[in-house]
Design a protein around this motif. Structure first.
Motif, PDB file in Angstrom:
ATOM      1  N   GLN A  86       0.818  -1.206   0.000  1.00 39.98           N
ATOM      2  CA  GLN A  86       0.000   0.000   0.000  1.00 39.98           C
ATOM      3  C   GLN A  86       0.857   1.264   0.000  1.00 39.98           C
ATOM      4  OE1 GLN A  86      -2.928  -1.310  -1.106  1.00 39.98           O
ATOM      5  NE2 GLN A  86      -3.791   0.381   0.059  1.00 39.98           N
ATOM      6  N   ASN A  87       1.999   1.231   0.689  1.00 44.07           N
ATOM      7  CA  ASN A  87       2.887   2.390   0.717  1.00 44.07           C
ATOM      8  C   ASN A  87       3.383   2.732  -0.683  1.00 44.07           C
ATOM      9  OD1 ASN A  87       2.614   2.610   3.471  1.00 44.07           O
ATOM     10  ND2 ASN A  87       4.555   1.594   3.946  1.00 44.07           N
ATOM     11  N   TYR A  88       3.737   1.713  -1.458  1.00 47.96           N
ATOM     12  CA  TYR A  88       4.182   1.957  -2.832  1.00 47.96           C
ATOM     13  C   TYR A  88       3.043   2.501  -3.680  1.00 47.96           C
ATOM     14  CZ  TYR A  88       8.915   0.142  -2.568  1.00 47.96           C
ATOM     15  OH  TYR A  88      10.254  -0.006  -2.286  1.00 47.96           O
ATOM     16  N   ARG A  89       1.874   1.905  -3.547  1.00 49.62           N
ATOM     17  CA  ARG A  89       0.740   2.328  -4.375  1.00 49.62           C
ATOM     18  C   ARG A  89       0.292   3.740  -4.032  1.00 49.62           C
ATOM     19  NH1 ARG A  89      -3.940  -1.827  -4.197  1.00 49.62           N
ATOM     20  NH2 ARG A  89      -4.622  -0.607  -5.991  1.00 49.62           N
ATOM     21  N   ALA A  90       0.322   4.085  -2.748  1.00 53.13           N
ATOM     22  CA  ALA A  90      -0.125   5.418  -2.311  1.00 53.13           C
ATOM     23  C   ALA A  90       1.002   6.438  -2.370  1.00 53.13           C
ATOM     24  CB  ALA A  90      -0.672   5.346  -0.884  1.00 53.13           C
ATOM     25  N   GLY A  91       2.221   5.975  -2.643  1.00 50.80           N
ATOM     26  CA  GLY A  91       3.380   6.854  -2.661  1.00 50.80           C
ATOM     27  C   GLY A  91       3.980   7.002  -4.035  1.00 50.80           C
ATOM     28  N   ILE A  92       5.181   6.472  -4.216  1.00 58.30           N
ATOM     29  CA  ILE A  92       5.965   6.755  -5.407  1.00 58.30           C
ATOM     30  C   ILE A  92       5.315   6.277  -6.701  1.00 58.30           C
ATOM     31  CG2 ILE A  92       7.351   4.631  -5.305  1.00 58.30           C
ATOM     32  CD1 ILE A  92       9.780   6.416  -6.091  1.00 58.30           C
ATOM     33  N   GLN A  93       4.474   5.223  -6.635  1.00 58.90           N
ATOM     34  CA  GLN A  93       3.849   4.735  -7.870  1.00 58.90           C
ATOM     35  C   GLN A  93       2.836   5.713  -8.446  1.00 58.90           C
ATOM     36  OE1 GLN A  93       2.346   0.759  -7.223  1.00 58.90           O
ATOM     37  NE2 GLN A  93       4.387  -0.144  -7.346  1.00 58.90           N
ATOM     38  N   ARG A  94       2.439   6.704  -7.687  1.00 61.55           N
ATOM     39  CA  ARG A  94       1.527   7.719  -8.226  1.00 61.55           C
ATOM     40  C   ARG A  94       2.242   8.623  -9.225  1.00 61.55           C
ATOM     41  NH1 ARG A  94       0.114  10.378  -2.842  1.00 61.55           N
ATOM     42  NH2 ARG A  94      -1.111  11.841  -4.089  1.00 61.55           N
ATOM     43  N   ILE A  95       3.569   8.725  -9.139  1.00 54.75           N
ATOM     44  CA  ILE A  95       4.288   9.613 -10.061  1.00 54.75           C
ATOM     45  C   ILE A  95       4.230   9.105 -11.499  1.00 54.75           C
ATOM     46  CG2 ILE A  95       6.506  10.681 -10.621  1.00 54.75           C
ATOM     47  CD1 ILE A  95       7.182  10.676  -7.654  1.00 54.75           C
ATOM     48  N   PRO A  96       4.588   7.836 -11.796  1.00 51.75           N
ATOM     49  CA  PRO A  96       4.487   7.402 -13.191  1.00 51.75           C
ATOM     50  C   PRO A  96       3.071   7.450 -13.736  1.00 51.75           C
ATOM     51  CG  PRO A  96       4.963   5.526 -11.752  1.00 51.75           C
ATOM     52  CD  PRO A  96       5.173   6.771 -10.949  1.00 51.75           C
ATOM     53  N   LEU A  97       2.085   7.188 -12.889  1.00 48.00           N
ATOM     54  CA  LEU A  97       0.700   7.279 -13.358  1.00 48.00           C
ATOM     55  C   LEU A  97       0.341   8.712 -13.725  1.00 48.00           C
ATOM     56  CD1 LEU A  97      -1.024   4.861 -10.807  1.00 48.00           C
ATOM     57  CD2 LEU A  97      -0.565   4.441 -13.232  1.00 48.00           C
ATOM     58  N   ALA A  98       0.783   9.668 -12.909  1.00 50.70           N
ATOM     59  CA  ALA A  98       0.512  11.079 -13.208  1.00 50.70           C
ATOM     60  C   ALA A  98       1.237  11.522 -14.475  1.00 50.70           C
ATOM     61  CB  ALA A  98       0.924  11.952 -12.024  1.00 50.70           C
ATOM     62  N   MET A  99       2.486  11.107 -14.605  1.00 53.50           N
ATOM     63  CA  MET A  99       3.263  11.495 -15.796  1.00 53.50           C
ATOM     64  C   MET A  99       2.650  10.896 -17.058  1.00 53.50           C
ATOM     65  SD  MET A  99       6.053  13.357 -14.928  1.00 53.50           S
ATOM     66  CE  MET A  99       7.616  12.963 -15.699  1.00 53.50           C
ATOM     67  N   GLU A 100       2.175   9.665 -16.969  1.00 57.18           N
ATOM     68  CA  GLU A 100       1.565   9.015 -18.128  1.00 57.18           C
ATOM     69  C   GLU A 100       0.276   9.702 -18.539  1.00 57.18           C
ATOM     70  OE1 GLU A 100       1.024   6.035 -21.138  1.00 57.18           O
ATOM     71  OE2 GLU A 100       2.764   6.648 -19.957  1.00 57.18           O
ATOM     72  N   ALA A 101      -0.464  10.219 -17.563  1.00 57.79           N
ATOM     73  CA  ALA A 101      -1.760  10.833 -17.844  1.00 57.79           C
ATOM     74  C   ALA A 101      -1.644  12.273 -18.350  1.00 57.79           C
ATOM     75  CB  ALA A 101      -2.626  10.806 -16.590  1.00 57.79           C
ATOM     76  N   MET A 102      -0.485  12.895 -18.177  1.00 58.30           N
ATOM     77  CA  MET A 102      -0.345  14.310 -18.539  1.00 58.30           C
ATOM     78  C   MET A 102      -0.391  14.536 -20.036  1.00 58.30           C
ATOM     79  SD  MET A 102       2.436  15.931 -15.949  1.00 58.30           S
ATOM     80  CE  MET A 102       2.096  17.536 -16.680  1.00 58.30           C
ATOM     81  N   GLU A 103      -0.918  15.684 -20.425  1.00 54.87           N
ATOM     82  CA  GLU A 103      -0.889  16.090 -21.832  1.00 54.87           C
ATOM     83  C   GLU A 103       0.259  17.048 -22.117  1.00 54.87           C
ATOM     84  OE1 GLU A 103      -4.655  17.497 -23.204  1.00 54.87           O
ATOM     85  OE2 GLU A 103      -5.501  15.475 -23.251  1.00 54.87           O
ATOM     86  N   LEU A 104       0.692  17.815 -21.125  1.00 56.93           N
ATOM     87  CA  LEU A 104       1.838  18.695 -21.337  1.00 56.93           C
ATOM     88  C   LEU A 104       3.089  17.845 -21.572  1.00 56.93           C
ATOM     89  CD1 LEU A 104       1.645  21.555 -18.671  1.00 56.93           C
ATOM     90  CD2 LEU A 104       1.235  21.735 -21.127  1.00 56.93           C
ATOM     91  N   PRO A 105       3.860  18.129 -22.608  1.00 57.80           N
ATOM     92  CA  PRO A 105       5.131  17.423 -22.790  1.00 57.80           C
ATOM     93  C   PRO A 105       6.105  17.775 -21.667  1.00 57.80           C
ATOM     94  CG  PRO A 105       4.449  18.531 -24.817  1.00 57.80           C
ATOM     95  CD  PRO A 105       3.573  19.044 -23.721  1.00 57.80           C
ATOM     96  N   VAL A 106       6.944  16.809 -21.302  1.00 58.86           N
ATOM     97  CA  VAL A 106       7.932  17.006 -20.242  1.00 58.86           C
ATOM     98  C   VAL A 106       9.320  16.728 -20.797  1.00 58.86           C
ATOM     99  CG1 VAL A 106       8.687  16.384 -17.922  1.00 58.86           C
ATOM    100  CG2 VAL A 106       6.243  16.288 -18.508  1.00 58.86           C
ATOM    101  N   VAL A 107      10.207  17.718 -20.690  1.00 59.92           N
ATOM    102  CA  VAL A 107      11.598  17.592 -21.131  1.00 59.92           C
ATOM    103  C   VAL A 107      12.472  17.459 -19.895  1.00 59.92           C
ATOM    104  CG1 VAL A 107      13.492  18.689 -22.382  1.00 59.92           C
ATOM    105  CG2 VAL A 107      11.129  19.006 -23.172  1.00 59.92           C
TER     106      VAL A 107
END
Length: 266
Positions: A86-107
């Motif tokens: 649960q710590n991984y799911r509620a913590g650091i794993q939220r970052i790749p999900l957020a990055m994948e969902a974004m429409e703004l390009p990230v450099v």
């Protein structure tokens, strides 16, 4: 301390800087996770934002996990394995999900070592520019753990299965030149030129019609997980939206009239 510094210029380029040099910008602790997510969400919601540049304060891009908190019941680890999950799911794993969902390009402007989850953070970005001092390591195995933040999914898609296995199973560090050779980054520049180079790439992205940029990023991200017929169907739907924008009509007119386009983001 502000863990993620945010700066936006007049061209819609949002620079996000990981700002915890004491931990070499480790990203595993919950306060840093929340700071990254908040900064990404704010940029995504800002109609003036067109592209993000992500970098780090100090001599490292990111050391990944906070090693000082690893080991027996430390950091994300809990005496009860179900809580660790649960710590991984509620913590650091939220970052790749957020990055994948974004429409703004990230450099990514990789200003030094990007290790473990720090390496994976670069992989979450759309474009990666490295300074000559950048180093990369998928080093989880050397600590007796596995890539817990999506690296096993991300790395093979960037460098291919064989090289990903070599990096993840040896945990060895590679330099910026090797990262360029294997396609982990798209260019390597002198450290002194890194941020300006990344912003120059961002400016070229920001100069294009914003809706077309956002939808192009989405189709690039989604097409790799689709059959060709599904990707074509999504492309047709996105193209219908693009054709209806004022910026498309203005871009066509400007090209025919051999003049700069006056884009409005509509």
């Amino acid at each position: 301390m502000t863990l993620v510094l945010t700066e936006m210029d007049g061209e819609g380029i949002v620079t996000l800087t990981l700002n915890d040099p004491g931990s070499r910008n480790a990203i595993s602790d919950l306060p840093m996770v929340e700071a990254i997510l908040a900064a990404l969400a704010a940029a995504e919601a800002d109609p003036a934002a067109r592209v993000i540049v992500l970098t780090g304060t100090g001599s490292a891009f990111s050391s990944g996990g906070n090693i000082k908190k690893m080991g027996e019941s430390g950091g994300l680890n809990d005496p009860l394995p179900a809580r660790t999950r649960q710590n991984y799911r509620a913590g650091i794993q939220r970052i790749p999900l957020a990055m994948e969902a974004m429409e703004l390009p990230v450099v990514a402007a990789v200003n030094g070592p990007a290790v473990g989850a720090g390496c994976d953070l670069t992989l979450m970005c759309d474009v990666r520019i490295a300074g000559e001092s950048a180093r990369f390591a998928e080093s989880f195995v050397r600590l007796g753990i596995i890539p817990g933040d999506g690296g096993a999914w991300l790395l093979p898609r960037v460098v291919g299965f064989s090289k990903a296995c070599e990096m993840a199973l040896t945990g060895e560090m590679i330099d910026a030149a090797e990262a360029l050779r294997i396609g982990l980054v798209s260019r390597v520049v002198p450290d002194a030129d890194l941020l300006e180079t990344a912003r120059d790439v961002a400016r070229k992205i920001a100069a294009n019609p914003t809706h077309a940029v956002r939808m192009t990023k989405r189709i690039l991200r989604q097409a790799g997980q689709m059959r060709l017929d599904q990707a074509l169907e999504l492309s047709a739907a996105y193209q219908a939206l693009a054709h209806a924008t004022a910026d498309h009509k203005e871009s066509v007119a400007a090209m025919l009239e051999r003049r700069p386009a006056q884009l409005t983001g509509r």
